[in-house]
Write an enzyme that holds these catalytic residues in place. Sequence first.
Site, PDB file in Angstrom:
ATOM      1  N   ASN A   1      10.615  52.889 -26.227  1.00 45.27           N
ATOM      2  CA  ASN A   1      11.135  51.600 -26.683  1.00 45.27           C
ATOM      3  C   ASN A   1       9.980  50.744 -27.183  1.00 45.27           C
ATOM      4  O   ASN A   1       9.323  50.034 -26.410  1.00 45.27           O
ATOM      5  CB  ASN A   1      11.885  50.893 -25.548  1.00 45.27           C
ATOM      6  CG  ASN A   1      13.158  51.625 -25.205  1.00 45.27           C
ATOM      7  OD1 ASN A   1      14.164  51.478 -25.893  1.00 45.27           O
ATOM      8  ND2 ASN A   1      13.096  52.445 -24.169  1.00 45.27           N
ATOM      9  N   GLU A   2       9.741  50.850 -28.473  1.00 44.29           N
ATOM     10  CA  GLU A   2       8.607  50.177 -29.087  1.00 44.29           C
ATOM     11  C   GLU A   2       8.903  48.686 -29.272  1.00 44.29           C
ATOM     12  O   GLU A   2      10.053  48.256 -29.134  1.00 44.29           O
ATOM     13  CB  GLU A   2       8.341  50.818 -30.462  1.00 44.29           C
ATOM     14  CG  GLU A   2       7.926  52.281 -30.397  1.00 44.29           C
ATOM     15  CD  GLU A   2       6.469  52.490 -29.970  1.00 44.29           C
ATOM     16  OE1 GLU A   2       5.931  51.665 -29.195  1.00 44.29           O
ATOM     17  OE2 GLU A   2       5.883  53.499 -30.400  1.00 44.29           O
ATOM     18  N   PRO A   3       7.865  47.873 -29.576  1.00 46.34           N
ATOM     19  CA  PRO A   3       8.090  46.457 -29.859  1.00 46.34           C
ATOM     20  C   PRO A   3       9.258  46.265 -30.827  1.00 46.34           C
ATOM     21  O   PRO A   3       9.410  47.014 -31.795  1.00 46.34           O
ATOM     22  CB  PRO A   3       6.760  46.027 -30.484  1.00 46.34           C
ATOM     23  CG  PRO A   3       5.752  46.902 -29.810  1.00 46.34           C
ATOM     24  CD  PRO A   3       6.439  48.238 -29.628  1.00 46.34           C
TER      25      PRO A   3
ATOM     26  N   SER B   1      12.318  46.311 -29.460  1.00 46.95           N
ATOM     27  CA  SER B   1      13.452  46.781 -28.645  1.00 46.95           C
ATOM     28  C   SER B   1      13.930  45.659 -27.728  1.00 46.95           C
ATOM     29  O   SER B   1      13.121  45.027 -27.044  1.00 46.95           O
ATOM     30  CB  SER B   1      13.027  47.965 -27.761  1.00 46.95           C
ATOM     31  OG  SER B   1      12.516  49.011 -28.551  1.00 46.95           O
TER      32      SER B   1
ATOM     33  N   THR C   1       1.065  54.410 -30.988  1.00 44.51           N
ATOM     34  CA  THR C   1       1.680  55.433 -30.134  1.00 44.51           C
ATOM     35  C   THR C   1       1.391  56.825 -30.705  1.00 44.51           C
ATOM     36  O   THR C   1       1.044  57.758 -29.968  1.00 44.51           O
ATOM     37  CB  THR C   1       3.205  55.193 -30.079  1.00 44.51           C
ATOM     38  OG1 THR C   1       3.423  53.884 -29.532  1.00 44.51           O
ATOM     39  CG2 THR C   1       3.907  56.229 -29.237  1.00 44.51           C
TER      40      THR C   1
END
Length: 267
Positions: free
Chosen positions: A162-164, A166, A181
Amino acid sequence: MIRLNLQEDTSFEKLPVSVYANPEEASIVVASRIADIIRKKQLSGERAVLGLATGDTPIRVYKELIRLHKEEGLSFKNVVSFNLDEYYPMLPDAEQSYVSFMYNNLFNHIDIDKDNIYIPDGTLAVEDIPSYCIAYEERITELGGIDLQLLGIGRTGHIGFNEPGSGPSTDTRLVTLEDLTREDASSSFGGKENVPHQAITMGIGTVLRAKEIVLIAWGEKKGEIVQKAVEGEMSSDVPSTFLQQSNNVEFILDEGAAFKLTRFATR
Ligand code: GLP
């Protein structure tokens, strides 16, 4: 009379944090917490539903669980596991797949029933992913929900993938990976250009529904993002801040990962 507070000042911390001298000690604590849930459920004839993570961080926890199985007779026959995420696309037998990771680091060494293992499928056709993700969520619900969700944290502040960006109510879905990532994953793929651009991940909402959440982090490299997750305002810029919403979350850190917390940084 003025009393001096000789305890460390944890007032900046927005969720419970425990700090151990080193990753080994901390991993034993986490593994024994998992083992307690498994044993308690065995006594009442129930299954234990675990949410599991990949990455370097949980490897010592898995080693200790294997030791508990081999040396202390801990059985995983009543365990159902759901992994957080998988790269997309990804063949399960590829060296870098999270399927290979989980089998090599845990499942091949314990007595879990292989039918009780769920890991997002990196081989689906794109159009089949939404219904697959709904079914993944439904399966978790049917089994009574996740009893304990183990998490690591990525340097972008992600949990799972869940990247920025999310939000706190996101469910299992296909996501796009951040550059940082992919860079962090590049060594295991022999170069960043080989790291997939996407992944299927449980959502923040999925994680928040777990009955207990344990996030583990080791080393100074994680210090800055851990400080943001623990002391920062909740924001989708740092998705792990949403863990502050859970009333049953604990961050378990070694001293390195904790060094930027105000209670240590201002010593
Ligand atoms: C990957 C995984 C995460 C993990 C993170 C940190 O992005 N999808 O679940 O927490 O890496 O990995 P490591 O533990 O190797 O630092």
